[in-house]
Scaffold this motif. Structure first.
Motif, PDB file in Angstrom:
ATOM      1  N   ALA A 103     -39.940  14.829  19.239  1.00  0.00           N
ATOM      2  CA  ALA A 103     -40.738  14.024  18.299  1.00  0.00           C
ATOM      3  C   ALA A 103     -39.915  12.818  17.730  1.00  0.00           C
ATOM      4  CB  ALA A 103     -40.932  14.887  16.781  1.00  0.00           C
ATOM      5  N   TYR A 104     -38.803  12.692  17.709  1.00  0.00           N
ATOM      6  CA  TYR A 104     -37.920  11.549  17.439  1.00  0.00           C
ATOM      7  C   TYR A 104     -38.200  10.681  18.590  1.00  0.00           C
ATOM      8  CZ  TYR A 104     -33.748   8.854  16.768  1.00  0.00           C
ATOM      9  OH  TYR A 104     -32.666   7.570  16.429  1.00  0.00           O
ATOM     10  N   ASP A 105     -38.062  11.080  19.925  1.00  0.00           N
ATOM     11  CA  ASP A 105     -38.092   9.797  21.111  1.00  0.00           C
ATOM     12  C   ASP A 105     -39.537   9.529  20.942  1.00  0.00           C
ATOM     13  OD1 ASP A 105     -35.703  10.532  21.896  1.00  0.00           O
ATOM     14  OD2 ASP A 105     -36.532  12.150  23.571  1.00  0.00           O
ATOM     15  N   LEU A 106     -40.688  10.248  20.303  1.00  0.00           N
ATOM     16  CA  LEU A 106     -41.991   9.865  20.550  1.00  0.00           C
ATOM     17  C   LEU A 106     -42.084   8.784  19.457  1.00  0.00           C
ATOM     18  CD1 LEU A 106     -45.092   9.951  20.984  1.00  0.00           C
ATOM     19  CD2 LEU A 106     -45.285  11.554  19.170  1.00  0.00           C
ATOM     20  N   MET A 130     -41.973   3.462  15.505  1.00  0.00           N
ATOM     21  CA  MET A 130     -42.528   4.304  14.106  1.00  0.00           C
ATOM     22  C   MET A 130     -41.072   4.831  13.414  1.00  0.00           C
ATOM     23  SD  MET A 130     -45.515   3.464  13.749  1.00  0.00           S
ATOM     24  CE  MET A 130     -46.230   4.885  12.591  1.00  0.00           C
ATOM     25  N   LEU A 131     -39.952   4.684  13.721  1.00  0.00           N
ATOM     26  CA  LEU A 131     -38.651   5.383  13.270  1.00  0.00           C
ATOM     27  C   LEU A 131     -38.665   4.548  11.797  1.00  0.00           C
ATOM     28  CD1 LEU A 131     -36.139   5.923  15.930  1.00  0.00           C
ATOM     29  CD2 LEU A 131     -37.252   7.566  14.542  1.00  0.00           C
ATOM     30  N   LEU A 132     -38.979   3.579  11.571  1.00  0.00           N
ATOM     31  CA  LEU A 132     -38.590   2.886  10.386  1.00  0.00           C
ATOM     32  C   LEU A 132     -39.867   2.924   9.540  1.00  0.00           C
ATOM     33  CD1 LEU A 132     -36.252  -0.151  11.350  1.00  0.00           C
ATOM     34  CD2 LEU A 132     -35.580   2.130  10.441  1.00  0.00           C
ATOM     35  N   LEU A 185     -48.223  10.002  13.161  1.00  0.00           N
ATOM     36  CA  LEU A 185     -46.604   9.647  13.387  1.00  0.00           C
ATOM     37  C   LEU A 185     -46.074   9.397  12.070  1.00  0.00           C
ATOM     38  CD1 LEU A 185     -47.203   7.215  16.509  1.00  0.00           C
ATOM     39  CD2 LEU A 185     -46.505   9.699  16.430  1.00  0.00           C
ATOM     40  N   ARG A 186     -46.699   8.782  11.251  1.00  0.00           N
ATOM     41  CA  ARG A 186     -46.110   8.650   9.869  1.00  0.00           C
ATOM     42  C   ARG A 186     -45.759  10.187   9.357  1.00  0.00           C
ATOM     43  NH1 ARG A 186     -49.425   4.596   6.435  1.00  0.00           N
ATOM     44  NH2 ARG A 186     -47.728   5.096   5.002  1.00  0.00           N
ATOM     45  N   TYR A 187     -46.762  10.806   9.495  1.00  0.00           N
ATOM     46  CA  TYR A 187     -46.731  12.378   8.739  1.00  0.00           C
ATOM     47  C   TYR A 187     -45.391  12.919   9.477  1.00  0.00           C
ATOM     48  CZ  TYR A 187     -47.711  17.236   8.101  1.00  0.00           C
ATOM     49  OH  TYR A 187     -47.589  18.496   7.924  1.00  0.00           O
ATOM     50  N   ILE A 188     -45.477  13.006  10.862  1.00  0.00           N
ATOM     51  CA  ILE A 188     -44.342  13.543  11.706  1.00  0.00           C
ATOM     52  C   ILE A 188     -43.048  13.030  11.109  1.00  0.00           C
ATOM     53  CG2 ILE A 188     -43.154  13.794  14.022  1.00  0.00           C
ATOM     54  CD1 ILE A 188     -45.783  15.455  13.469  1.00  0.00           C
TER      55      ILE A 188
END
Length: 334
Positions: free
Chosen positions: A178-181, A187-189, A260-263
């Motif tokens: 999930a982090y790599d995705l 979308m990390l920030l 992705l934001r939910y993840i």
């Protein structure tokens, strides 16, 4: 590269022969990859020789193909069986997986770049055994039952799944995946959100403009589908946007990025398999959407409630029958 080419030569993967105009020549290339462990630390650098299978011609150098994939349900069933029986979890790795299959068809490949034999530079490789990239490598591998196997010890990381054994069960997560995705799609920030789908969202196939680059949307959807192995909370939402993969539009991409934001805000969610009593329970839902371990829209509209019920029962029966056979093959009595 030497570590990759030496097993190929030792395994007698090909024989060098003079070229001929009657040969359908398949190219090859080197693929380089950095392998990470479950903590994201570099484990090793790997080079792999891959045949350009798109140069193959059906009926000439291959006939039937086969895709050896595993259903997410199978993973969960096997782990549930292990936990219920109190077995230990070990991991085995088949060395050079596809290099064990014997080819029946005549397949000719160019010599690998950097390892062209100086005394016979114009010769080509007549493949005796399968190699990565060929269209029918999975099929010929599937017919073999003797492999060189490496013991990797206790199971902790496989297929992007992080597995941790506990006293009363097993924890399964896809935190690194999930982090790599999120990292891949910038979308990390992004600002986290509490739900994967808006309650007022209505997605249609003809609303707004088509995406100029649909590949990004399809990559996100495909990755999210794999993430549902442990994230059952996004299964319905992911399957909702999957319906628009052929012609994605702007609202569909927005909906995918919302997931992705939910993840991002729920990275620590894990799947916990507790010590259960192994039972097979069927559930049929009488709606236009049949729920099993996934969500799937019916191909046709039911004309009556009875027809809808029969369709739901048919899907549930098929899935239950498959699961029963799987458990039988695994030697489980339920």
């Amino acid at each position: 590269m030497a570590d990759e080419i030496n097993p190929l030569l030792k395994n007698n993967t090909w024989t060098l022969i003079p070229p001929s105009s009657s040969q359908n020549l398949v190219g090859c290339k080197w693929v380089f990859r950095v392998k990470h462990n479950s903590y994201g630390i570099i484990e090793r650098h790997k080079a792999r020789l891959v045949a350009k299978g798109f140069h193959q011609q059906q009926g000439i150098d291959y006939t039937d193909t086969f895709s050896s994939v595993i259903k997410p349900t199978t993973i969960r069933v096997v782990l549930s069986l292990v936990v219920s029986r109190g077995w230990s979890l070990c991991q085995l790795d088949i060395k050079n997986t596809f290099l064990h299959g014997f080819l029946k068809e005549d397949v000719y490949m160019t010599q690998p770049q950097g390892f062209i034999e100086l005394s016979r530079p114009s010769h080509v490789c007549k493949l005796n055994k399968a190699i990565y990239g060929l269209k029918h490598s999975p099929r010929v591998w599937f017919h073999r039952r003797g492999f060189d196997i490496k013991d990797l010890g206790n199971l902790h990381y496989f297929l992007g799944l992080q597995v941790t054994s506990q006293n009363k069960g097993v924890h399964i997560s896809q935190l690194k995946y999930a982090y790599d995705l999120l990292l891949k799609h910038d979308m990390l920030l992004s600002k986290p959100i509490s739900t994967p789908m808006s309650a007022k969202a209505i997605l249609t196939s003809n609303d707004a403009d088509l995406l100029s680059n649909p590949l990004v949307f399809r990559e996100i959807v495909g990755s999210l589908q794999y993430l549902t192995i442990t994230r059952l909370d996004i299964t319905f939402t992911v399957n909702s946007i999957t319906q628009f993969k052929s012609q994605p539009r702007t609202p569909h991409l927005i909906a995918a990025k919302r997931i992705l934001r939910y993840i991002k805000g729920s990275l620590n969610i894990i799947l916990l398999i507790l010590l259960p009593m192994l039972m097979l329970i069927g559930l049929a839902v009488q709606t236009l959407v049949v729920q099993r371990q996934c969500s799937k829209k019916q191909l046709t509209v039911a004309h009556s409630s009875a027809e809808s019920e029969y369709r739901s029962l048919s899907h549930a029966s098929a899935e239950s029958t498959w699961l029963a056979y799987l458990l039988y093959e695994l030697g489980a009595r339920i």
